[in-house]
Scaffold this active site. Structure first.
Site, PDB file in Angstrom:
ATOM      1  CB  CYS A 112      53.221  34.934  75.897  1.00 47.44           C
ATOM      2  SG  CYS A 112      52.965  33.494  77.072  1.00 47.44           S
ATOM      3  CG  HIS A 248      56.356  37.364  77.611  1.00 45.88           C
ATOM      4  ND1 HIS A 248      55.461  37.458  78.339  1.00 45.88           N
ATOM      5  CD2 HIS A 248      56.472  36.191  77.312  1.00 45.88           C
ATOM      6  CE1 HIS A 248      54.835  36.337  79.054  1.00 45.88           C
ATOM      7  NE2 HIS A 248      55.387  35.329  78.061  1.00 45.88           N
ATOM      8  CG  ASN A 278      54.719  33.134  80.944  1.00 47.17           C
ATOM      9  OD1 ASN A 278      53.888  34.250  80.552  1.00 47.17           O
ATOM     10  ND2 ASN A 278      55.315  32.776  80.140  1.00 47.17           N
TER      11      ASN A 278
END
Ligand code: COA
Length: 321
Positions: A112, A248, A278
């Protein structure tokens, strides 16, 4: 020499899956997912759509909007941990698709945090004078690696892609002014895809994401706070200089922890995780593209991008727009 962003693009697959949809086949409910994560729905790619398929649309938009001649592209870097194949890389597939014969191409693997790692790498190439025009992409299709029976992970993720075109500028106070990258390898076991690599090519251990949610949560809160604090300091600024923070998009509670600690007004933090969940390496460039399209970023603004992920890894970039 600095690297500045001159084109943005993003793309998500059309299929929307709501929390309600998930509750039909896994023991969960809309209320739990919303209150624990902030996520309301996510996008899922179908079986014929790969990471490259999403990346190519986002990349094409960023390239077109930058008005850079494809022949003048020097480098393509893709942050992804869900490439179409172990090799060739997604970046070389893009190099062919976008018809950029003079561009080198490689992928970076930082889960990520992948886009922040790729962006920082690209900025360093521009600052050193090695390359002038670089396309940076973050793209992932993590939903292909979810155990749909594991309610602790399957509700969290979605698919997507985002891209930015960078070019060099002589202005010292424009573009990417500071980057901070870090890793805590000892925490790698907390977020892992055991199968499919050279230790287990036949995926005997499964090809699903396994996660210790509580440990990752603790790390994420620390990493977000640490990376933003450090990148602001590195740029010779304070938290008050931030016009927009793009964290994020993993979990609203992680973001809120840090925003509260920093005492940042809500208007200075961009959140779109309710729509996409996500999306891993795509999360930050997807949010950046949306924030820019929404008119939330104007020339001269200080924008901080910050992320964390498997590895464990974390990274932040501070940009004067
Ligand atoms: N729906 C309903 N109940 C769920 C659930 C779901 N989707 N997932 C877990 N639960 C249950 C658990 O089984 C547990 O039940 P129990 O108390 O009867 O055992 C309860 O909810 C609490 O679970 P817990 O794991 O303690 O929840 P949590 O508050 O830690 O939240 C996460 C779980 C995954 C949302 C949270 O840990 C998190 O966000 N971690 C970070 C994950 C992340 O961002 N990863 C990517 C980083 S890049």
């Amino acid at each position: 020499m600095r690297a500045k962003i001159i084109g943005l693009g993003s793309h998500v697959p059309p299929k929307v899956v709501t929390n309600q949809d998930l509750s039909k086949f896994v023991d969960t409910n809309d209320e739990w997912i919303r209150t624990r994560t902030g996520i309301e729905e996510r996008r899922l790619s179908d079986e014929n759509t790969s990471t490259f398929d999403l990346a190519k649309v986002a990349a094409q938009k960023a390239l077109e909007r930058s008005k850079i001649d494809p022949e003048k592209l020097d480098l393509i870097i893709v942050g992804t941990t869900t490439p179409d194949t172990l090799f060739p890389s997604v970046s070389t597939m893009l190099q062919d698709h976008l018809k950029t014969p003079n561009a080198a191409a490689f992928d970076v693997s930082a889960a990520c945090s992948g886009f922040n790692f790729a962006l920082s790498t690209a900025a360093a190439y521009v600052e050193s004078g090695s390359y002038k025009n670089i396309l940076v992409v973050g793209a992932d299709t993590l939903t292909k690696y979810l155990d749909w029976k594991d309610r602790g992970t399957c509700v969290l993720f979605g698919d997507g892609a985002g891209a930015v075109m960078l070019t060099s500028t002589e202005e010292r106070d424009r573009g990417i002014l500071a980057s901070v990258l870090g890793a805590k390898g000892e925490g790698g076991k907390h977020l892992i895809m055991p199968g499919g690599g050279s230790r287990d090519p036949e995926e005997k251990n499964g090809r699903f994401i396994t996660m210790n949610g509580k440990e990752v949560f603790k790390f994420a809160v620390w990493a977000l706070e640490h990376s933003v604090t450090e990148v602001v300091k590195k740029a010779g600024m304070t938290l008050n200089n931030i016009d927009l923070l793009i964290p994020h998009q993993a979990n609203i509670r992680i973001i809120n922890h840090v925003v509260k600690k920093f005492n940042l007004p809500e208007s200075k933090v961009y959140v779109n995780l309710q729509k996409y969940g996500n999306t891993s390496a795509a999360s930050v460039p997807l949010a950046l593209d949306e924030a820019f399209s929404d008119g939330k970023i104007k020339e001269g603004d200080v924008v901080v991008l910050a992320g964390f992920g498997a590895g464990l890894t974390y990274g932040a970039n501070l940009i004067r727009w």
